[in-house]
Design a protein around this motif. Structure first.
Motif, mmCIF file in Angstrom:
data_model
loop_
_atom_site.group_PDB
_atom_site.id
_atom_site.type_symbol
_atom_site.label_atom_id
_atom_site.label_comp_id
_atom_site.label_asym_id
_atom_site.label_seq_id
_atom_site.Cartn_x
_atom_site.Cartn_y
_atom_site.Cartn_z
ATOM 1 N N ALA A 1 0.827 -1.214 0.000
ATOM 2 C CA ALA A 1 0.000 0.000 0.000
ATOM 3 C C ALA A 1 0.859 1.261 0.000
ATOM 4 O O ALA A 1 0.593 2.215 0.725
ATOM 5 C CB ALA A 1 -0.971 -0.011 1.185
ATOM 6 N N VAL A 2 1.900 1.251 -0.845
ATOM 7 C CA VAL A 2 2.760 2.425 -0.985
ATOM 8 C C VAL A 2 2.324 3.200 -2.231
ATOM 9 O O VAL A 2 1.651 2.659 -3.110
ATOM 10 C CB VAL A 2 4.259 2.028 -1.075
ATOM 11 C CG1 VAL A 2 4.710 1.379 0.235
ATOM 12 C CG2 VAL A 2 4.542 1.120 -2.245
ATOM 13 N N PRO A 3 2.688 4.477 -2.323
ATOM 14 C CA PRO A 3 2.294 5.261 -3.496
ATOM 15 C C PRO A 3 2.834 4.648 -4.787
ATOM 16 O O PRO A 3 3.928 4.056 -4.810
ATOM 17 C CB PRO A 3 2.938 6.627 -3.246
ATOM 18 C CG PRO A 3 3.225 6.682 -1.783
ATOM 19 C CD PRO A 3 3.456 5.262 -1.356
ATOM 20 N N ALA A 4 2.078 4.794 -5.865
ATOM 21 C CA ALA A 4 2.469 4.243 -7.158
ATOM 22 C C ALA A 4 3.813 4.803 -7.635
ATOM 23 O O ALA A 4 4.517 4.149 -8.406
ATOM 24 C CB ALA A 4 1.385 4.493 -8.199
ATOM 25 N N GLN A 5 4.202 5.988 -7.171
ATOM 26 C CA GLN A 5 5.506 6.559 -7.537
ATOM 27 C C GLN A 5 6.653 5.662 -7.081
ATOM 28 O O GLN A 5 7.752 5.725 -7.611
ATOM 29 C CB GLN A 5 5.693 7.962 -6.929
ATOM 30 C CG GLN A 5 4.827 9.019 -7.541
ATOM 31 C CD GLN A 5 3.420 9.065 -6.949
ATOM 32 O OE1 GLN A 5 3.020 8.217 -6.144
ATOM 33 N NE2 GLN A 5 2.658 10.033 -7.355
ATOM 34 N N THR A 6 6.399 4.811 -6.098
ATOM 35 C CA THR A 6 7.415 3.892 -5.576
ATOM 36 C C THR A 6 7.797 2.834 -6.603
ATOM 37 O O THR A 6 8.896 2.269 -6.542
ATOM 38 C CB THR A 6 6.881 3.212 -4.290
ATOM 39 O OG1 THR A 6 6.421 4.212 -3.389
ATOM 40 C CG2 THR A 6 7.940 2.376 -3.613
ATOM 41 N N PHE A 7 6.927 2.575 -7.561
ATOM 42 C CA PHE A 7 7.134 1.536 -8.569
ATOM 43 C C PHE A 7 8.535 1.583 -9.169
ATOM 44 O O PHE A 7 9.212 0.567 -9.263
ATOM 45 C CB PHE A 7 6.068 1.706 -9.666
ATOM 46 C CG PHE A 7 6.175 0.747 -10.802
ATOM 47 C CD1 PHE A 7 5.551 -0.486 -10.735
ATOM 48 C CD2 PHE A 7 6.862 1.082 -11.958
ATOM 49 C CE1 PHE A 7 5.618 -1.373 -11.801
ATOM 50 C CE2 PHE A 7 6.935 0.205 -13.024
ATOM 51 C CZ PHE A 7 6.312 -1.028 -12.948
ATOM 52 N N TRP A 8 8.988 2.766 -9.580
ATOM 53 C CA TRP A 8 10.286 2.905 -10.244
ATOM 54 C C TRP A 8 11.455 2.821 -9.272
ATOM 55 O O TRP A 8 12.602 2.759 -9.698
ATOM 56 C CB TRP A 8 10.354 4.220 -11.021
ATOM 57 C CG TRP A 8 9.374 4.240 -12.143
ATOM 58 C CD1 TRP A 8 8.300 5.073 -12.282
ATOM 59 C CD2 TRP A 8 9.358 3.392 -13.297
ATOM 60 N NE1 TRP A 8 7.626 4.782 -13.436
ATOM 61 C CE2 TRP A 8 8.257 3.760 -14.082
ATOM 62 C CE3 TRP A 8 10.171 2.348 -13.733
ATOM 63 C CZ2 TRP A 8 7.950 3.122 -15.286
ATOM 64 C CZ3 TRP A 8 9.864 1.719 -14.926
ATOM 65 C CH2 TRP A 8 8.765 2.107 -15.685
ATOM 66 N N ARG A 9 11.187 2.791 -7.983
ATOM 67 C CA ARG A 9 12.251 2.729 -6.974
ATOM 68 C C ARG A 9 12.530 1.293 -6.524
ATOM 69 O O ARG A 9 13.383 1.070 -5.676
ATOM 70 C CB ARG A 9 11.870 3.573 -5.760
ATOM 71 C CG ARG A 9 11.422 4.995 -6.063
ATOM 72 C CD ARG A 9 12.514 5.856 -6.534
ATOM 73 N NE ARG A 9 13.408 6.109 -5.425
ATOM 74 C CZ ARG A 9 14.485 6.843 -5.513
ATOM 75 N NH1 ARG A 9 14.800 7.392 -6.645
ATOM 76 N NH2 ARG A 9 15.262 7.021 -4.482
ATOM 77 N N LEU A 10 11.813 0.342 -7.070
ATOM 78 C CA LEU A 10 11.967 -1.060 -6.688
ATOM 79 C C LEU A 10 12.727 -1.794 -7.785
ATOM 80 O O LEU A 10 12.311 -1.805 -8.932
ATOM 81 C CB LEU A 10 10.589 -1.712 -6.495
ATOM 82 C CG LEU A 10 9.694 -1.074 -5.436
ATOM 83 C CD1 LEU A 10 8.289 -1.656 -5.516
ATOM 84 C CD2 LEU A 10 10.283 -1.265 -4.054
#
Length: 190
Positions: A152-161
């Motif tokens: 349940a993290v912000p979608a902006q986190t996607f590119w940080r994984l």
């Protein structure tokens, strides 16, 4: 009942090495690495794979008789399909910058990151309460989308994984409450 979902990222292929939005079969070296890692797979009762050639080839090399699941397909990058990130950065730098900054945009005309997270989240929730062990070979973008949803993290986190080839990401939980065990490489026992 707690569902245990293991997401295995596919072995590297030419498209991944070139950072190209494309699918391609595994080369013999990648298939060999996957075959060598097969004994390291965690226990599982259900075997699934994304429809891409890369994921199906990895599942086969791992010795899995995996059902193809359309919900696990890679992010649809529309007009960018077949192109490399370097090519697009030179031809459409604004589009790439916008895409990396805003998970809701689709400068390529395909699927947004937000839509991918929703799709993978719905698939993940469909297994909630299953109570068994599910193993799925899935594209790195699908693994990242599953993590964004599960945590349940912000979608902006996607590119940080970052999701490494032939790595295992394990989720356990039920309906809206997931725990994560990440980053374990899928390697043969020493």
């Amino acid at each position: 009942m707690v569902a245990r979902i293991t997401l295995v990222s596919p072995a590297v292929n030419a498209a991944l090495r070139q950072v190209r939005f494309d699918d391609a079969p595994l080369d013999e070296s990648a298939a060999r690495r996957a075959r060598a890692a097969a004994d390291a797979l965690p226990p599982h009762e259900v075997m699934l794979t994304a429809p891409s050639e890369r994921c199906r080839g990895t599942a086969e090399a791992l010795g899995l008789d995996a059902a193809v699941v359309r919900e696990l397909r890679d992010l649809d990058v529309g007009r960018w399909r077949g192109r490399s990130l370097d090519e697009l950065a030179q031809e459409a730098p604004e589009g790439i910058a916008e895409w990396l900054a805003d998970p809701a945009v689709t400068p390529h005309g395909g699927e947004s990151v937000v839509d991918l997270v929703d799709r993978v989240g719905n698939w993940l929730e469909s297994w909630s309460g299953h109570g068994g062990r599910i193993l799925a070979v899935a594209e790195p973008a699908v693994v990242r989308a599953g993590l964004v949803h599960a945590l349940a993290v912000p979608a902006q986190t996607f590119w940080r994984l970052d999701v490494a080839p032939l790595s295992v990401t394990e989720l356990s939980g039920r309906s809206g409450r997931w725990n994560l065990r990440c980053g374990r490489p899928l390697t043969a026992a020493e």
